[in-house]
Motif scaffolding. Sequence first.
Motif, PDB file in Angstrom:
ATOM      1  N   HIS A 280       8.123  -8.173   6.259  1.00  0.00           N
ATOM      2  CA  HIS A 280       6.744  -7.744   5.976  1.00  0.00           C
ATOM      3  C   HIS A 280       5.821  -8.952   5.920  1.00  0.00           C
ATOM      4  CE1 HIS A 280       7.546  -3.464   4.666  1.00  0.00           C
ATOM      5  NE2 HIS A 280       8.745  -3.944   4.892  1.00  0.00           N
TER       6      HIS A 280
ATOM      7  N   ARG B  71       1.058 -14.194   2.783  1.00  0.00           N
ATOM      8  CA  ARG B  71       0.211 -14.147   1.584  1.00  0.00           C
ATOM      9  C   ARG B  71       1.094 -13.659   0.432  1.00  0.00           C
ATOM     10  NH1 ARG B  71       0.192  -9.657  -0.138  1.00  0.00           N
ATOM     11  NH2 ARG B  71      -1.412 -10.000  -1.712  1.00  0.00           N
TER      12      ARG B  71
ATOM     13  N   GLN C 230       7.709   1.293   4.599  1.00  0.00           N
ATOM     14  CA  GLN C 230       8.972   1.351   5.345  1.00  0.00           C
ATOM     15  C   GLN C 230       9.818   2.564   4.943  1.00  0.00           C
ATOM     16  OE1 GLN C 230      11.004  -2.435   5.593  1.00  0.00           O
ATOM     17  NE2 GLN C 230      12.968  -1.432   5.953  1.00  0.00           N
ATOM     18  N   GLU C 231       9.750   2.929   3.674  1.00  0.00           N
ATOM     19  CA  GLU C 231      10.529   4.071   3.198  1.00  0.00           C
ATOM     20  C   GLU C 231      10.081   5.360   3.887  1.00  0.00           C
ATOM     21  OE1 GLU C 231       9.044   1.758   1.360  1.00  0.00           O
ATOM     22  OE2 GLU C 231      10.077   1.357  -0.520  1.00  0.00           O
TER      23      GLU C 231
ATOM     24  N   HIS D  94      -0.671  -0.914   2.565  1.00  0.00           N
ATOM     25  CA  HIS D  94      -1.322  -1.576   1.435  1.00  0.00           C
ATOM     26  C   HIS D  94      -2.268  -2.688   1.873  1.00  0.00           C
ATOM     27  CE1 HIS D  94       2.607  -0.145  -0.399  1.00  0.00           C
ATOM     28  NE2 HIS D  94       1.670   0.604  -0.927  1.00  0.00           N
ATOM     29  N   HIS D  95      -1.858  -3.441   2.902  1.00  0.00           N
ATOM     30  CA  HIS D  95      -2.660  -4.597   3.326  1.00  0.00           C
ATOM     31  C   HIS D  95      -3.085  -4.510   4.790  1.00  0.00           C
ATOM     32  CE1 HIS D  95       0.013  -5.981   0.003  1.00  0.00           C
ATOM     33  NE2 HIS D  95      -1.091  -6.580  -0.419  1.00  0.00           N
TER      34      HIS D  95
HETATM   35  N1  LIG Z   1       7.817  -0.053  -1.169  1.00  0.00           N
HETATM   36  C1  LIG Z   1       7.093  -0.694  -0.254  1.00  0.00           C
HETATM   37  N2  LIG Z   1       6.212  -1.622  -0.663  1.00  0.00           N
HETATM   38  C2  LIG Z   1       5.529  -2.268   0.278  1.00  0.00           C
HETATM   39  C3  LIG Z   1       5.662  -2.043   1.648  1.00  0.00           C
HETATM   40  N3  LIG Z   1       4.821  -2.867   2.311  1.00  0.00           N
HETATM   41  C4  LIG Z   1       4.175  -3.585   1.362  1.00  0.00           C
HETATM   42  N4  LIG Z   1       4.593  -3.230   0.125  1.00  0.00           N
HETATM   43  C5  LIG Z   1       4.241  -3.699  -1.236  1.00  0.00           C
HETATM   44  O1  LIG Z   1       3.131  -3.002  -1.733  1.00  0.00           O
HETATM   45  C6  LIG Z   1       2.802  -3.623  -2.969  1.00  0.00           C
HETATM   46  C7  LIG Z   1       1.344  -3.472  -3.296  1.00  0.00           C
HETATM   47  O2  LIG Z   1       1.226  -3.964  -4.595  1.00  0.00           O
HETATM   48  P1  LIG Z   1      -0.141  -4.424  -5.295  1.00  0.00           P
HETATM   49  O3  LIG Z   1       0.209  -5.127  -6.560  1.00  0.00           O
HETATM   50  O4  LIG Z   1      -1.055  -3.237  -5.355  1.00  0.00           O
HETATM   51  O5  LIG Z   1      -0.751  -5.403  -4.190  1.00  0.00           O
HETATM   52  P2  LIG Z   1      -0.875  -6.981  -4.236  1.00  0.00           P
HETATM   53  O6  LIG Z   1      -1.635  -7.414  -5.458  1.00  0.00           O
HETATM   54  O7  LIG Z   1      -1.438  -7.406  -2.918  1.00  0.00           O
HETATM   55  O8  LIG Z   1       0.642  -7.426  -4.394  1.00  0.00           O
HETATM   56  P3  LIG Z   1       1.362  -8.774  -3.950  1.00  0.00           P
HETATM   57  O9  LIG Z   1       1.797  -8.582  -2.519  1.00  0.00           O
HETATM   58  O10 LIG Z   1       2.533  -8.884  -4.879  1.00  0.00           O
HETATM   59  O11 LIG Z   1       0.373  -9.885  -4.069  1.00  0.00           O
HETATM   60  C8  LIG Z   1       3.303  -5.046  -2.838  1.00  0.00           C
HETATM   61  O12 LIG Z   1       4.363  -5.199  -3.767  1.00  0.00           O
HETATM   62  C9  LIG Z   1       3.847  -5.109  -1.390  1.00  0.00           C
HETATM   63  O13 LIG Z   1       4.949  -5.992  -1.282  1.00  0.00           O
HETATM   64  C10 LIG Z   1       6.606  -1.062   2.040  1.00  0.00           C
HETATM   65  O14 LIG Z   1       6.807  -0.761   3.222  1.00  0.00           O
HETATM   66  N5  LIG Z   1       7.296  -0.421   1.055  1.00  0.00           N
END
Ligand SMILES: Nc1nc2c(ncn2[C@@H]2O[C@H](COP(=O)(O)OP(=O)(O)OP(=O)(O)O)[C@@H](O)[C@H]2O)c(=O)[nH]1
Length: 198
Positions: free
Chosen positions: A156, A162, A128-129, A89-90
Amino acid sequence: MPYRYLEEYNIEITQEVRNSYERILGEIGEDTGREGLLKTPERAAKAMLFLTQGYRQDAVEILKGAMFTESYSEMVIIKDIEVYSLCEHHMLPFFGKAHVAYIPDGHIVGLSKIPRVVDVFARRLQVQERLTDDIVECINQTLKPKGVAVVIEAAHMCMMMRGVQKQNSVTTTSGFRGQFEKIETRNEFLKLISSDLS
Ligand SMILES: Nc1nc2c(ncn2[C@@H]2O[C@H](COP(=O)(O)OP(=O)(O)OP(=O)(O)O)[C@@H](O)[C@H]2O)c(=O)[nH]1
Ligand SMILES: [Zn+2]
């Protein structure tokens, strides 16, 4: 996979990624011509390609290369395997430990191949899943043991540096196949990975 292979395979890609990083540095307001940053786009490109080298590696081949016929049929556990991956995601790191176990069914595998398989799937953009499932499925389908178990505990950076900014939360994921779907076997594994004597 030998590092030479990686370099030879990626010369053109490295150049492209390097150019992209140079653009990013400019976009965030940096002076790409200052001394400390001159080689940064190239270093960053090489680092990113290293951290994603799993796309160019074959975990099945790694396992098949060191499978041996043996009658040993108890649980084999490799615990505390360091994991470094990037969240999809990031593109920020998540890191921690993997614990892997299998119960042989006529074949064992060279011990080092288990951490190698973990690395092949970790060195990609992951959640991670899915990382957990990739490892379980690969071992299950290739070695065909009586059972496989994987537990990953990770922190994470996208939740630490952030976003929600939680410094101490740890995420645990698990995958169980075959005999590990039975509660007693699963509990034995969970007990052994939490002890210092396994
Ligand atoms: N299930 C899962 N989620 C993850 C993993 N790594 C990161 N994430 C989550 O991916 C999500 C992406 O959500 P978004 O709302 O699209 O992104 P965002 O606005 O940057 O979210 P925030 O981190 O809450 O600020 C976040 O909740 C992250 O914590 C992972 O390995 N597994
Ligand atoms: Zn993330």
